[in-house]
Design a protein around this motif. Structure first.
Motif, PDB file in Angstrom:
ATOM      1  N   PRO A  64       0.820  -1.216   0.000  1.00 27.53           N
ATOM      2  CA  PRO A  64       0.000   0.000   0.000  1.00 27.53           C
ATOM      3  C   PRO A  64       0.852   1.263   0.000  1.00 27.53           C
ATOM      4  O   PRO A  64       1.878   1.339   0.681  1.00 27.53           O
ATOM      5  CB  PRO A  64      -0.800  -0.109   1.306  1.00 27.53           C
TER       6      PRO A  64
ATOM      7  N   CYS B  60      -5.778   0.563   0.459  1.00 30.10           N
ATOM      8  CA  CYS B  60      -5.889  -0.655   1.267  1.00 30.10           C
ATOM      9  C   CYS B  60      -7.200  -1.394   1.056  1.00 30.10           C
ATOM     10  O   CYS B  60      -7.451  -2.407   1.723  1.00 30.10           O
ATOM     11  CB  CYS B  60      -5.748  -0.301   2.755  1.00 30.10           C
TER      12      CYS B  60
ATOM     13  N   ILE C 238       0.225  -5.703   8.023  1.00 33.02           N
ATOM     14  CA  ILE C 238       0.926  -4.465   7.709  1.00 33.02           C
ATOM     15  C   ILE C 238       2.053  -4.282   8.725  1.00 33.02           C
ATOM     16  O   ILE C 238       1.826  -4.338   9.929  1.00 33.02           O
ATOM     17  CB  ILE C 238      -0.011  -3.249   7.772  1.00 33.02           C
TER      18      ILE C 238
ATOM     19  N   THR D 273      -1.568   4.650  10.026  1.00 29.80           N
ATOM     20  CA  THR D 273      -2.012   3.334   9.569  1.00 29.80           C
ATOM     21  C   THR D 273      -3.307   2.936  10.260  1.00 29.80           C
ATOM     22  O   THR D 273      -4.249   2.446   9.620  1.00 29.80           O
ATOM     23  CB  THR D 273      -0.924   2.277   9.839  1.00 29.80           C
TER      24      THR D 273
END
Length: 309
Positions: free
Chosen positions: A139, A167, A177, A212
């Motif tokens: 990503p 994502c 991730i 994130t």
């Protein structure tokens, strides 16, 4: 095991093997990225994504095999019992060496979904690297500076929206991730230069992991906090591995909940920012204490063995 051979002889051989492994899978995966560019169809991308994951697994398996081939290494893993390959994880870890990436990938291989690394949006335009990472479904995230947002208020929140779109493919495919939240490999020189409050770690950087979690926090089943220790090779881990001197890889996995404590507007909510930084610093304090306790136990064991002799 080839660790019985002299280090000066193993070094060029092992380095060449790791480089060839990287080059081979890089050559294989780049056409996959190019085909994705030329054929923007969902069904095609789905098949190519499976091929890309197979390439990453191939790279990981060979790397792990090479580590074990050139070193008589003992992998000591704890806390992995509750992990599975059908969940979504945000993996955070301390960063000691470039070897951490093959080690974490090897850890992930049979326990959790294939790991993905967040990349800066600009990297996707770099030939081969950009297409290769795109083929592997890494990503991309696009961040706007405070100055840019001040001039263009309409961009506020767009960076997170762009990352969520990037994502979106992970909604149906279990994914891990990875974020090395120290931002750099920890050395004694860096630790002193940054005036780190920790004995074995650099201060963690909260912005990346908060970004994130804000982008796709609801997709994660858990946060996986890995503590990496190379107890017999504390100075030059990667070089020691290439020379057949790597003895032990110690990995401790802590599974943490994803809740309101870690999901919020880090960049605009001052209260949440402070709470999140406190949470992350507490995690790093616990990690530092674990590493310290590990070495103290090692020293006590060594002393007991000496007294027994």
């Amino acid at each position: 095991m080839l660790s019985f051979l002299p280090g000066w002889l193993l070094l060029p051989v092992s380095f060449s093997c790791f480089a060839l492994n990287l080059a081979f899978w890089g050559i294989v995966v780049t056409p996959i990225g190019i085909i994705k560019l030329l054929l923007p169809f969902k069904n095609v991308h789905r098949v190519l994504a499976m091929a890309g994951r197979s390439c990453f697994r191939g790279w990981t398996i060979v790397n792990t095999g090479l580590i074990n081939l050139f070193n008589d290494v003992d992998w000591q893993i704890s806390g992995e019992q509750t992990l599975d390959r059908e969940s979504w994880y945000l993996l955070i870890a301390n960063h000691k060496s470039w070897l951490d990436i093959p080690v974490v990938s090897g850890f992930a291989h049979k326990l959790i979904p294939e790991p993905k690394f967040f990349l800066k949006d600009q990297l996707k335009w770099i030939p081969f690297l950009g297409t290769g990472c795109w083929a592997l479904d890494m990503p991309y995230m696009k961040r706007y500076s405070a100055a840019t947002l001040a001039k263009h208020p309409h961009l506020k929140g767009k960076d997170i929206a762009t990352t969520r779109k990037s994502c979106a493919k992970f909604l149906t495919v279990p994914t891990t991730i990875i974020n090395f939240v120290e931002g750099s490999r920890c050395t004694e020189q860096k630790r002193l230069a940054k005036q780190s409050p920790f004995q074995y770690l650099l201060p963690p950087k909260a912005g990346g992991i908060a970004f994130t979690l804000a982008s796709m926090g609801e997709q994660f089943n858990a946060i996986l906090d890995l503590t990496l220790i190379y107890p017999d090779n504390q100075q030059h881990v990667a070089l020691d591995m290439l020379m057949g001197r790597l003895k032990r890889i110690v990995i401790k996995a802590d599974v943490l909940a994803v809740d309101e404590q870690v999901i919020g507007d880090y960049f605009n909510d001052e209260g949440f920012r402070q709470r999140f930084q406190l949470w992350l610093n507490q995690r790093w304090q616990a990690k530092d204490q674990h590493i310290q306790a590990f070495y103290q136990q090692e020293q006590q064991t060594a002393t007991s063995q000496q007294l027994a002799c």
